[in-house]
Design an enzyme around this catalytic site. Structure first.
Site, mmCIF file in Angstrom:
data_model
loop_
_atom_site.group_PDB
_atom_site.id
_atom_site.type_symbol
_atom_site.label_atom_id
_atom_site.label_comp_id
_atom_site.label_asym_id
_atom_site.label_seq_id
_atom_site.Cartn_x
_atom_site.Cartn_y
_atom_site.Cartn_z
ATOM 1 N N LYS A 128 42.058 35.054 36.111
ATOM 2 C CA LYS A 128 43.354 34.397 36.286
ATOM 3 C C LYS A 128 43.424 33.107 35.450
ATOM 4 O O LYS A 128 42.403 32.456 35.241
ATOM 5 C CB LYS A 128 43.492 34.055 37.771
ATOM 6 C CG LYS A 128 44.784 33.437 38.180
ATOM 7 C CD LYS A 128 44.731 33.146 39.659
ATOM 8 C CE LYS A 128 45.867 32.230 40.070
ATOM 9 N NZ LYS A 128 45.737 30.891 39.499
ATOM 10 N N LYS A 168 37.899 30.080 32.750
ATOM 11 C CA LYS A 168 37.291 31.041 31.806
ATOM 12 C C LYS A 168 36.829 30.359 30.534
ATOM 13 O O LYS A 168 35.764 30.656 30.016
ATOM 14 C CB LYS A 168 38.304 32.123 31.399
ATOM 15 C CG LYS A 168 38.628 33.131 32.437
ATOM 16 C CD LYS A 168 39.571 34.175 31.907
ATOM 17 C CE LYS A 168 40.857 33.608 31.350
ATOM 18 N NZ LYS A 168 41.710 32.867 32.287
ATOM 19 N N LYS A 221 47.524 29.718 24.481
ATOM 20 C CA LYS A 221 47.307 28.269 24.648
ATOM 21 C C LYS A 221 46.289 27.733 23.638
ATOM 22 O O LYS A 221 46.163 26.549 23.449
ATOM 23 C CB LYS A 221 46.761 27.979 26.061
ATOM 24 C CG LYS A 221 47.801 28.067 27.160
ATOM 25 C CD LYS A 221 47.394 27.283 28.399
ATOM 26 C CE LYS A 221 46.000 27.535 28.936
ATOM 27 N NZ LYS A 221 45.735 28.854 29.502
ATOM 28 N N ASP A 255 45.666 37.321 33.742
ATOM 29 C CA ASP A 255 46.579 37.694 34.822
ATOM 30 C C ASP A 255 47.729 38.536 34.282
ATOM 31 O O ASP A 255 48.531 39.055 35.027
ATOM 32 C CB ASP A 255 47.087 36.482 35.623
ATOM 33 C CG ASP A 255 47.292 35.250 34.774
ATOM 34 O OD1 ASP A 255 47.146 35.370 33.543
ATOM 35 O OD2 ASP A 255 47.578 34.192 35.339
#
Ligand code: SF4
Lengths: 268, 353
Positions: free
Chosen positions: A9, A14, A40, A123
């Protein structure tokens, strides 16, 4: 070459886990590449000492004659860092961006070394984000989750994707295990371990919440580089060792939603 | 693959092309307008090759002004709004009266906000945005309807001008459209009515803006019903559902249009009487077919055999499988002129054995 993908998620940690894992692999003298598959593009920042490296997609559409040096940058421990990049939130198709990135890296024959770590936003598992799992790229998937229901939910969804993709003739992706990135919840270790068992896998590491992570990030480094003697650095080193030694790769069985919620309730 | 085995809507949409085909078949043929297609270049290439084939069939040699935004991989990933803006800039530089913006599947899939792009463009007042959405929006006829409806919604409301009607949905690339139009004009003249707007066939933007002055709207055929319903509703005027089919169709048409335009009953009755005489005169030219036995082929278009059988009855002809084989017209014959054309072909078939 080991090809490892970390899914989970958004906001679960991560990128921190991937960067520290890459750093730990590099410390062992391995030739490591880390590919951030999130628009991102913040996966490799700590390996790059806070530098936002130009993304593959940015470069791809600005120049025609791209070379490896334009998209692959060397960070801590010689880790080769790549960021796929992608659109601003709310426009375009980031999934297609991931596919385009892989096609370019493939064309450049850039996917080589001892270990490739794919850091994937997990996700949203549309076909684009599932790309690292497809066509023989990421062969081992590690799910990063905490004990929070929503992160277990995302991890569970990725199990569905692995199960589905494992039926494809070209996909060799399997689940290597579950990494618990702790949020300091009660019974979190037990809950995540039980979740891992129920999906037919195992918890490969419990990463405690530790101030060393924040301190390293503030200094724009991985924990391995910033606090090499800290217990947290050892956790990441142990995780790297476990993954390198891991040959227990499985096709997981996702839980149904009721079962998942019941499990989370049982460990409240 | 046998297309006929596919479920109805799939069969229809695949055979008719995507919404772009229908939308452009209207939007491209308005003098003074420019069509902007927000799509990959391939969509316009494939759509235009269909239109081109139809244009060749209809002897139309005008090359329409189409500007394609040219969505590519970059736009799919980062969004295509900027390339739509650039296409609108190119369109605006031509200083057209209207700019139609139609969209393909791709911007719909990636979520471009094309309506917002159009409304903030400096030429927004000229832009008619039609979110056709390629196959996601349906088939060609949906595209055609969408353009007609969007255009009608820009037309100002106005008082009806007595004695005027508007036609809706004549196809720009329809074979025999001019003959059909002449037949409708002939019938309307019997009632003292005239066509002021053909929405949209060869009408420039200024003429199209007079749509709201018609006393009633006459629809070419059922395929543009959604647009015609929206138009009727917007202007609160009656809509006649189709051009007259065959001989009795002319009579019904005169009565229906006459009532819709509040024509006095005596005038309608006299128009009907004159038309019946006219039809008798026309049928006399084919007296050589009287009592002949013919065999009608398969019906290519719903309603054609009913029109043919009515003409046969008026000529006392017979139908039998062993009769002279004749062909039914490909489209429903419009008015007495359509029947006359059909009878010429039959006579040739019968005379030539
Ligand atoms: S269906 Fe979609 S992709 Fe195909 S031509 Fe139409 S708009 Fe383009």
């Amino acid at each position: 070459m080991r090809q490892i993908a970390l899914y989970g998620k958004g906001g679960i940690g991560k990128s921190t886990t991937s960067a520290n894992l890459s750093a730990a692999f590099a410390e062992k003298g391995l030739d490591v590449m880390q590919i951030g598959c999130d628009p991102k593009h913040d996966s490799t920042r700590m390996l790059m000492h806070g530098r936002w490296i130009p993304t593959v997609l940015e470069q791809m559409y600005e120049r025609k004659d791209l070379e490896m040096d334009d998209v692959i940058f060397t960070g801590f421990g010689g880790v080769r860092c790549v960021e796929a990049g992608g659109p601003e939130p709310g426009i375009g198709c980031a999934g297609r961006g991931i596919i385009a990135t892989f096609q370019l890296l493939e064309k450049m024959k850039a996917l080589h070394g001892d270990v490739v770590v794919y850091d994937v936003l997990g996700d949203v598992v549309c076909g684009g984000f599932a790309m690292p799992m497809r066509d023989g790229y990421a062969q081992e998937v590690y799910l990063v989750t905490s004990g929070e229901l929503m992160s277990l939910y995302a991890a569970n969804n990725i199990c569905k994707a692995i199960a589905r993709l494992s039926q494809r003739s070209t996909a060799r992706c399997r689940l290597g295990g579950v990494i618990c990135n702790s949020k300091n919840m009660d019974n979190e270790r037990e809950l995540v371990a039980e979740f891992a068992k129920r999906i037919g896998s195992k918890m490969v590491e419990f990463v405690p919440r530790d101030k060393a992570v924040q301190a390293a990030e503030v200094n724009q480094m991985t924990v391995i580089e910033h606090a090499p003697t800290s217990p947290q650095a050892d956790v990441y080193r142990r995780l790297a060792g476990t993954i390198l030694a891991n040959d227990d790769l499985r096709i997981p069985t996702a839980l149904d939603l009721d079962e998942l919620e019941k499990l989370a309730r049982a460990y409240l | 693959m046998n297309w006929k085995n596919l479920p109805g809507h799939i069969y229809e949409s695949r055979m008719a092309g995507c919404t772009l085909t229908g939308a452009l078949s209207v939007a491209c043929f308005i003098p003074g307008a420019v069509a902007v297609v927000h799509a990959p270049e391939g969509c316009v290439h494939q759509t235009f090759s269909m239109l081109h084939a139809m244009m060749n069939d209809c002897d139309v040699s005008q090359i329409p002004e189409i500007i394609v935004s040219g969505i590519g991989d970059r736009e799919v990933i980062f969004g295509g709004e900027d390339c739509l803006t650039a296409a609108l800039d190119r369109a605006a530089a031509l200083n057209p009266d209207l700019i139609f913006v139609v969209t393909s599947c791709v911007p719909e899939t990636i979520g471009d906000d094309c309506g917002a792009v159009c409304s903030r463009h400096p030429s927004a007042d000229k832009i008619i945005y039609v979110p056709t959405s390629g196959f996601l929006g349906g088939s060609a006829k949906d595209g055609e309807n969408a353009v007609l409806t969007a255009l009608a919604s820009c037309v100002p409301l106005s008082q009806a001008v007595p004695g005027t009607v508007a036609l809706i949905g004549e196809k720009n690339l329809e074979s025999e459209a001019d003959q059909n139009y002449a037949e409708v004009e002939r019938l309307l003249a019997r009632l003292g009515l005239r066509v002021t707007v053909r929405f949209c066939r060869g009408c420039d933007a200024a003429t199209l803006m007079h749509l709201g002055t018609a006393e009633c709207f006459i629809l070419r055929d059922d395929r543009c019903r959604p647009a015609a319903e929206a138009i009727g509703e917007r202007f609160k005027r009656p809509v006649i559902p189709e051009f007259p089919g065959g001989l009795s169709g002319c009579i019904d048409f005169l009565k229906n249009v006459g009532h819709a335009c509040s024509i006095p009953e005596e005038k309608i009755a006299s128009a009907v009487q004159d038309e019946l005489l006219y039809q008798d005169q026309m049928l006399k030219k084919f007296s050589g077919l009287t009592k002949k036995t013919i065999c009608l082929g398969a019906e290519p278009f719903a309603g054609t055999s009913a029109v043919a059988r009515e003409a046969m009855e008026r000529l006392s002809m017979q139908e039998s499988e062993s009769g002279f084989p004749v062909k039914l017209p490909f489209y429903l014959p419009v008015g007495a002129a359509g029947v006359e054309k059909m009878l010429y072909l039959w006579r040739r078939a019968v005379n030539n054995g």
